[in-house]
Design an enzyme around this catalytic site. Structure first.
Site, PDB file in Angstrom:
ATOM      1  N   LYS A  32      51.219  -0.753  21.560  1.00 31.72           N
ATOM      2  CA  LYS A  32      51.195   0.581  20.964  1.00 31.72           C
ATOM      3  C   LYS A  32      51.880   1.526  21.956  1.00 31.72           C
ATOM      4  O   LYS A  32      51.239   2.288  22.682  1.00 31.72           O
ATOM      5  CB  LYS A  32      49.746   0.997  20.685  1.00 31.72           C
ATOM      6  CG  LYS A  32      49.603   2.256  19.866  1.00 31.72           C
ATOM      7  CD  LYS A  32      48.123   2.495  19.542  1.00 31.72           C
ATOM      8  CE  LYS A  32      47.939   3.761  18.722  1.00 31.72           C
ATOM      9  NZ  LYS A  32      46.523   3.999  18.407  1.00 31.72           N
ATOM     10  N   GLU A  71      47.449  10.239  13.902  1.00 34.29           N
ATOM     11  CA  GLU A  71      47.997   8.880  13.955  1.00 34.29           C
ATOM     12  C   GLU A  71      48.059   8.280  12.555  1.00 34.29           C
ATOM     13  O   GLU A  71      49.005   7.573  12.214  1.00 34.29           O
ATOM     14  CB  GLU A  71      47.134   7.987  14.846  1.00 34.29           C
ATOM     15  CG  GLU A  71      47.187   8.337  16.311  1.00 34.29           C
ATOM     16  CD  GLU A  71      46.329   7.400  17.129  1.00 34.29           C
ATOM     17  OE1 GLU A  71      46.924   6.579  17.860  1.00 34.29           O
ATOM     18  OE2 GLU A  71      45.084   7.490  17.048  1.00 34.29           O
ATOM     19  N   GLU A  90      42.564  -3.630  18.532  1.00 35.34           N
ATOM     20  CA  GLU A  90      41.805  -4.876  18.601  1.00 35.34           C
ATOM     21  C   GLU A  90      41.585  -5.441  17.198  1.00 35.34           C
ATOM     22  O   GLU A  90      41.725  -6.648  16.976  1.00 35.34           O
ATOM     23  CB  GLU A  90      40.450  -4.644  19.283  1.00 35.34           C
ATOM     24  CG  GLU A  90      40.531  -4.337  20.760  1.00 35.34           C
ATOM     25  CD  GLU A  90      40.766  -2.861  21.108  1.00 35.34           C
ATOM     26  OE1 GLU A  90      40.576  -2.505  22.275  1.00 35.34           O
ATOM     27  OE2 GLU A  90      41.149  -2.069  20.206  1.00 35.34           O
ATOM     28  N   TYR A 123      59.233 -19.169  10.811  1.00 37.73           N
ATOM     29  CA  TYR A 123      59.001 -17.916  11.549  1.00 37.73           C
ATOM     30  C   TYR A 123      59.442 -16.684  10.787  1.00 37.73           C
ATOM     31  O   TYR A 123      58.926 -15.601  11.018  1.00 37.73           O
ATOM     32  CB  TYR A 123      59.598 -17.956  12.962  1.00 37.73           C
ATOM     33  CG  TYR A 123      61.017 -18.429  13.071  1.00 37.73           C
ATOM     34  CD1 TYR A 123      62.073 -17.588  12.780  1.00 37.73           C
ATOM     35  CD2 TYR A 123      61.292 -19.715  13.503  1.00 37.73           C
ATOM     36  CE1 TYR A 123      63.374 -18.024  12.898  1.00 37.73           C
ATOM     37  CE2 TYR A 123      62.593 -20.157  13.630  1.00 37.73           C
ATOM     38  CZ  TYR A 123      63.640 -19.306  13.326  1.00 37.73           C
ATOM     39  OH  TYR A 123      64.933 -19.739  13.443  1.00 37.73           O
TER      40      TYR A 123
END
Length: 131
Positions: free
Chosen positions: A99, A22, A74, A54
């Site tokens: 994800k 990953e 997290e 934004y």
């Protein structure tokens, strides 16, 4: 006039995860952010300086996703909340990190983590210089 600014589906390539592959290959992450703040000043003045821009928010979120790798989404969501709350006018922010290519050995659509953080109740938006 409390309102929300919502940025949905912001996609960026990052190298987050607990597995070496990953980190080496990376993958796409999708971020949703919801900011709660007083939108009355912007509605009254019609000036972008009186609200959260934004586009700049998106730039900051992408910089975190494409930046230093972390093991867990997290942790990534927590760092993204820091970006959302960097503007002292934001009272509450919620971030969801998706994800969709997570290494799960079963058919699935998405894995996501959502975190919400509220600013300290003693905070006043005009305290910008004090931060």
């Amino acid at each position: 006039m409390t309102g929300t600014i919502t940025l949905t589906g912001l996609r960026a390539h990052g190298r987050h995860g607990v597995y070496d592959f990953e980190r080496a290959q990376g993958q796409d992450f999708v971020v949703d952010a919801v900011l709660h703040l007083d939108l009355a000043p912007a509605a009254r003045t019609d000036d972008v300086a009186d609200t959260v821009h934004y586009g700049e928010l998106a730039d900051g979120l992408v910089a975190v996703v494409t930046g230093e790798p972390v093991n867990l989404i997290e942790t990534l969501a927590d760092r993204l909340l820091d970006v959302c709350l960097a503007d002292p006018r934001v009272v509450t922010a919620t971030v969801t990190v998706h994800k969709p290519q997570a290494p799960v050995p079963h058919a699935f659509t998405d894995v996501a983590v959502t975190l919400t953080r509220h600013r300290d109740p003693g905070h006043r938006p005009d305290d910008r210089a004090a931060r």
